[in-house]
Design a protein around this motif. Structure first.
Motif, PDB file in Angstrom:
ATOM      1  N   SER A  14       0.748  -1.287   0.002  1.00  0.00           N
ATOM      2  CA  SER A  14       0.086   0.003   0.101  1.00  0.00           C
ATOM      3  C   SER A  14       0.824   1.246   0.079  1.00  0.00           C
ATOM      4  O   SER A  14       0.739   2.110  -0.826  1.00  0.00           O
ATOM      5  CB  SER A  14      -0.930  -0.032   1.229  1.00  0.00           C
ATOM      6  N   THR A  17       2.460   1.772  -3.329  1.00  0.00           N
ATOM      7  CA  THR A  17       1.422   2.198  -4.434  1.00  0.00           C
ATOM      8  C   THR A  17       1.303   3.654  -4.245  1.00  0.00           C
ATOM      9  O   THR A  17       1.266   4.571  -4.881  1.00  0.00           O
ATOM     10  CB  THR A  17       0.111   1.537  -4.254  1.00  0.00           C
ATOM     11  N   ARG A  20       4.220   5.828  -5.423  1.00  0.00           N
ATOM     12  CA  ARG A  20       4.132   5.506  -7.028  1.00  0.00           C
ATOM     13  C   ARG A  20       2.913   6.663  -7.613  1.00  0.00           C
ATOM     14  O   ARG A  20       3.220   7.334  -8.457  1.00  0.00           O
ATOM     15  CB  ARG A  20       3.620   4.129  -7.507  1.00  0.00           C
ATOM     16  N   SER A  43      -3.381   8.291 -12.561  1.00  0.00           N
ATOM     17  CA  SER A  43      -3.421   6.787 -12.344  1.00  0.00           C
ATOM     18  C   SER A  43      -2.827   5.894 -13.302  1.00  0.00           C
ATOM     19  O   SER A  43      -2.155   5.094 -13.086  1.00  0.00           O
ATOM     20  CB  SER A  43      -4.982   6.599 -12.240  1.00  0.00           C
ATOM     21  N   VAL A  48      -1.795   2.339 -11.834  1.00  0.00           N
ATOM     22  CA  VAL A  48      -2.806   1.911 -10.980  1.00  0.00           C
ATOM     23  C   VAL A  48      -4.244   2.265 -11.379  1.00  0.00           C
ATOM     24  O   VAL A  48      -4.381   2.782 -12.310  1.00  0.00           O
ATOM     25  CB  VAL A  48      -2.577   2.405  -9.407  1.00  0.00           C
ATOM     26  N   SER A  49      -5.241   1.588 -10.567  1.00  0.00           N
ATOM     27  CA  SER A  49      -6.671   1.915 -11.373  1.00  0.00           C
ATOM     28  C   SER A  49      -6.887   3.219 -10.765  1.00  0.00           C
ATOM     29  O   SER A  49      -6.475   3.606  -9.498  1.00  0.00           O
ATOM     30  CB  SER A  49      -7.519   0.802 -10.737  1.00  0.00           C
ATOM     31  N   ALA A  52      -8.005   2.626  -6.939  1.00  0.00           N
ATOM     32  CA  ALA A  52      -6.759   2.737  -6.212  1.00  0.00           C
ATOM     33  C   ALA A  52      -6.321   4.014  -5.717  1.00  0.00           C
ATOM     34  O   ALA A  52      -6.179   4.304  -4.567  1.00  0.00           O
ATOM     35  CB  ALA A  52      -5.837   1.727  -6.808  1.00  0.00           C
TER      36      ALA A  52
END
Lengths: 208, 208
Positions: A14, A17, A20, A43, A48-49, A52
């Motif tokens: 997490s 992410t 990032r 995103s 990532v989605s 997210a």
């Protein structure tokens, strides 16, 4: 026990992410400005989605102020590391410090921050966050400049001399926005370092 | 004959409309940024129809570069007028010149220009126009600064000292974007004027 041991890698993922997304946000803002920096664009860039990204940062305002804050902290840490390698004293050190302060204001972080500042001037939702972020980064940059220059702010005028140096660095960053201003900038930095050296430490300086 | 005498007032009206549009464009850009400065917003502010605005300026890019150019020329003219009232020489003159240069970078023209510069960094269609406009204004501002300071650019370092002054002025303008920075700015200007005075004219200066 399993639940506990599982939690750590999940938190690590997490956190990775989140990092990032923050880095993608700054890169996006530096290259494409506010209008090109939608949550969707960031995103996609971070891989990532959208969901997210929104889980970590519910609003665009939160994302971008967190992004600049994160990169600014990274930068401040890097500057502290680099400071150990600077010449110990004398004109070479003054030049190296000015050069470092100016370099920071002409990189992608400054470019991204500039877009955020200018956008905040028109967007109510962003303004208070960016204002407090700006003053926090400004205070820390000033503190570091004083430390690196070994400047004695109890001497009248010294505080303003250091501030002027940072204002000039900011102006040089702006001058680099649309054109490659590096040749002119190098000459201005060299010149200002000499003036600063004479002002702060020289017998002829106006400071002490 | 009637056709001839009629033409002059018509041209005057057209010129007056053009001016009103240019001034509305700069005010709009300074207050609302690029995204809030549509042709419709500017026309409404100038009190003219969209069609009339488009007759004078077919594209948004043409309108805004013309607007900044126009206001910059007005400003340069005003600066030349004000220069006559400056103290003739000495530290008071140096302070007055620095103060004037900085004041220009913290007013609505600079604010509007800043929005245009930053927008141009992301918008291909705007970039070449704004780049050439920026260099034209920059050259003229430099020329005036040299003239007002009575700076001798044949002396090594003097050119860069004047440039540093303008870079600092630009940085002070940026620092004023989100907060009222006037109290701090006044101290920096006072200090900078003293350093500049010592550097350009003082026996102790690094310049000569």
């Amino acid at each position: 026990m399993d639940a506990v041991t599982d939690r750590a890698p999940k938190q690590d993922r997490s956190r990775a992410t989140r990092l990032r997304i923050l880095e993608a946000a700054v890169a996006c803002l530096a290259e494409r400005g506010w209008s090109g920096s939608t949550l969707a664009a960031v995103s996609a860039r971070a891989g990532v989605s959208r969901g997210a990204a929104q889980h970590h940062f519910p609003t665009r305002e939160e994302l971008f102020t967190a992004a600049i804050a994160h990169v600014a902290e990274q930068w401040l840490a890097a500057v502290r590391d680099r400071a150990a390698a600077l010449p110990r004293e004398g004109p070479d050190r003054t030049f190296a410090v000015v050069d470092m302060l100016v370099a920071v204001h002409t990189g992608p972080l400054f470019r991204a921050a500039l877009h955020l500042w200018v956008t905040a001037a028109e967007e109510e939702a962003l303004r208070p966050r960016v204002r407090s972020l700006e003053s926090r980064i400004g205070r820390e940059a000033h503190r570091l400049a004083v430390e690196f220059l070994g400047a004695d702010e109890s001497v009248p005028g010294v505080r303003e001399t250091v501030q002027a140096t940072l204002d000039m660095a900011r102006g040089l960053g702006l001058a680099n926005l649309l054109t490659d201003d590096s040749a002119r900038r190098a000459r201005v930095v060299r010149r200002w370092a000499r003036i600063l050296d004479a002002t702060l430490y020289g017998a002829q300086g106006g400071g002490h």
